[in-house]
Write a protein that holds these residues in place. Structure first.
Motif, mmCIF file in Angstrom:
data_model
loop_
_atom_site.group_PDB
_atom_site.id
_atom_site.type_symbol
_atom_site.label_atom_id
_atom_site.label_comp_id
_atom_site.label_asym_id
_atom_site.label_seq_id
_atom_site.Cartn_x
_atom_site.Cartn_y
_atom_site.Cartn_z
ATOM 1 N N ASP A 128 0.942 -1.238 -0.137
ATOM 2 C CA ASP A 128 0.032 0.003 -0.093
ATOM 3 C C ASP A 128 0.883 1.225 -0.034
ATOM 4 O O ASP A 128 1.466 1.673 0.889
ATOM 5 C CB ASP A 128 -1.007 -0.053 1.242
ATOM 6 C CG ASP A 128 -1.997 1.076 1.098
ATOM 7 O OD1 ASP A 128 -1.731 2.121 0.468
ATOM 8 O OD2 ASP A 128 -2.910 1.039 1.983
ATOM 9 N N ASP A 130 0.215 4.294 0.289
ATOM 10 C CA ASP A 130 -0.253 5.358 1.191
ATOM 11 C C ASP A 130 0.169 5.112 2.700
ATOM 12 O O ASP A 130 0.397 5.922 3.536
ATOM 13 C CB ASP A 130 -1.573 5.412 1.052
ATOM 14 C CG ASP A 130 -2.381 6.104 -0.095
ATOM 15 O OD1 ASP A 130 -1.624 6.731 -0.794
ATOM 16 O OD2 ASP A 130 -3.293 5.428 -0.399
ATOM 17 N N THR A 131 0.353 3.726 3.009
ATOM 18 C CA THR A 131 0.934 3.438 4.330
ATOM 19 C C THR A 131 2.145 2.756 4.451
ATOM 20 O O THR A 131 2.715 2.516 5.546
ATOM 21 C CB THR A 131 -0.207 2.521 5.281
ATOM 22 O OG1 THR A 131 -0.235 1.354 4.538
ATOM 23 C CG2 THR A 131 -1.512 3.047 4.909
ATOM 24 N N GLY A 165 3.304 10.722 -0.238
ATOM 25 C CA GLY A 165 3.005 10.780 0.997
ATOM 26 C C GLY A 165 4.262 11.925 1.474
ATOM 27 O O GLY A 165 4.840 12.529 0.959
#
Length: 544
Positions: A128, A130-131, A165
């Motif tokens: 992922d 995003d994380t 990010g």
């Protein structure tokens, strides 16, 4: 910024220390970025060596070990060292990459998670975007908290995507759990204190959970107060190397004289020790003793056998302090007689041996010379295999300068462990004591020693084959085919890789090689020709 660059920045901030690496498609861009940020790398010639070196580094530094290999075949090469790190409870982060997410077929594709989990390690797929940065930090925290190897799988096509990010807002830190202070049940302490005081033949056995300076001093004092003898597990070998009434290491590697004393023990108190089967020689070491385990996680049964009769949950320091408080000022029976002092000193003395008649050195002759020539400031590494029994008879070396990791019983790890120890202690000469069969498994790492200028001497006890198998097959009257290979010229091989290489056929040859290494500060290898006719006491017992 690409995802691999963002991840490299996170790892650089986490500051593990040295990364042990072998590069491939799935980790090379990330590793390059991490190197550009200033991280130090040791580049090995085999994936196993990278992870094994990180394991030894972590075991001796108190840090999380850090290694990287590529995905697929890069990861499958480490299946031997992962269970070792798991069983030794070594926290480790292995950045392994992963096959591309968006390819229907990739030649090095494998389902990595079941492979890692079969070894007992933890697998974290990082898929992922995003994380992904926070997921790395969480994985590192898990490795530190649970003291377990964690393998990170990051698909290398994902690594090359743009990172959207903001890692500046992340707290790129982790913490080891604070050293547990667990106070014991005082009723249990009082009961054990009375048992120690009222029993003459008592032994206190210290494990890796009791190797701090404070714990060691407390245990020595408790032994004096209760009239007990001292001993250690194999990983904690050398903790009482300069103390009176010490039996040295417990278990199968104890000397025959020490085993005769252990056999008479009536009570054994283990402190910070797992009470593993090999520590008690499968139950043969102390057949008549009542066994007490004082540990953070005491267990009645360990490795399929009853390990202790009484369990006390406590950390080594708190538990020993409580026992001292309960015992001090009270009269105790004692096993610490003048006669016993002589027996324990004799138990730590190399037994008499008769020189061989085949023209090769007796293994104990080699150990005699090593004990005389290796200073206590040198870090010694012991490994596995037939020769390990003999090298374990070196009883004058301190635990702080001695490493043995053999939790899976595998040979072939010594050269890799030496890389990690030499990197951990750059100011210490490191001497590896290993067998020829073991060294041959990762002989290419001699080049790594030379290329990185690591101050390592490999002393190869060369009996021309796999010693344990030779003696077992010979005793059963079976063919030795497949166990005898001849004696490779390790000196020439070492010189080919850029090391100082010598061959030793006499004890004086060994002494001169060690002195030359200590004076040079450069990597070396000494090929010591030992007889294949001398079976260790362990093997002799199997024969009979």
């Amino acid at each position: 910024m690409k995802i691999y660059e963002a991840l490299a920045k996170v790892f650089h901030t986490l500051d593990f220390g040295t990364c042990f690496a072998l590069l491939g498609d799935a980790n090379m861009h990330w590793a390059g970025a991490l190197s550009d940020f200033g991280a130090r790398f040791i580049y090995t010639r085999h994936e196993h060596a990278a992870v094994a070196a990180a394991t030894a580094y972590a075991r001796n530094s108190g840090k999380v070990g850090f290694a990287t290999v590529t995905c697929g075949p890069g990861l499958t090469q480490v299946m031997t060292i992962l269970p070792i790190a798991v069983r030794a409870r070594v926290p480790l982060i292995l950045f392994a990459g992963e096959a591309p997410l968006h390819k229907e077929w990739y030649n090095q594709m494998i389902d990595q998670a079941p492979f890692v989990q079969a070894c007992g390690a933890h697998y974290v797929p990082l898929h992922d975007p995003d994380t992904i940065a926070q997921d790395v930090i969480n994985a590192v925290q898990h490795a530190a908290r649970e003291r377990i190897p964690v393998v990170l799988g990051v698909p290398f096509d994902l690594q090359k995507q743009d990172f959207t990010g903001d890692i500046s807002t992340l707290k790129a830190t982790f913490e080891f759990p604070t050293l547990d202070v667990v106070h014991p049940n005082l009723d249990a302490i009082q009961s054990v204190a009375q048992l120690l005081q009222n029993t003459e033949k008592t032994v206190i056995l210290a494990g890796m959970g009791a190797t701090s300076d404070h714990a060691q001093k407390l245990i020595v004092e408790l032994a004096e107060v209760t009239g007990s003898l001292l001993a250690t597990t194999l990983p904690a070998k050398g903790l009482f190397h300069d103390k009176a009434f010490s039996l040295g290491v417990a278990g199968g590697y104890a000397s025959d004289a020490a085993k005769a004393i252990f056999e008479r023990a009536e009570v054994v108190l283990g402190i910070g020790a797992r009470m593993a089967s090999h520590t008690f020689d499968g139950g043969r070491l102390t057949p008549n003793a009542q066994v007490i385990q004082l540990d953070l996680e005491p267990q009645e049964k360990v490795q399929g056998r009853k390990a202790s009769d009484i369990q006390i949950t406590a950390d080594a320091i708190s538990g020993t302090e409580a026992l001292l408080a309960a015992c001090n000022g009270q009269p105790s029976k004692t096993w610490r007689t003048t006669a016993m002092q002589g027996e324990t000193e004799a138990a730590l003395t190399l037994p008499h041996f008769t020189p061989t008649t085949d023209g090769f050195l007796h293994p104990l002759a080699v150990i005699e010379t090593l004990q005389q020539e290796i200073p206590k400031a040198v870090h010694v590494i012991n490994t596995s295999g037939h020769c390990a029994y003999y090298t374990a008879q070196m009883n004058a070396h301190p635990q702080s300068h001695y490493t043995v990791i053999r939790d899976f019983g595998a040979i072939g790890n010594g050269t890799s462990f030496a890389l990690g120890i030499a990197e951990r202690y750059p100011d210490r000469p490191v001497i590896l004591l290993d067998g020829d069969g073991s060294v041959m498994m990762h002989i290419q790492e001699l080049e790594t020693m030379a290329r990185h200028g690591l101050n390592i001497m490999s002393v190869v006890l060369n009996d021309g084959g796999y010693g344990s198998e030779v003696h077992k097959l010979r005793a059963s009257g079976a063919t030795l085919a497949g166990s005898v290979f001849g004696r490779p010229d390790f000196a020439s091989v070492g010189r080919g890789f850029g090391l100082a290489g010598t061959t030793a056929t006499t004890q004086d040859d060994i002494a001169q090689a060690i002195r030359a290494f200590l004076n040079s500060g450069s990597p070396a290898i000494c090929d010591v020709h030992i007889s294949d006719t001398i079976a260790s006491p362990q093997i002799q017992r199997i024969k009979h």
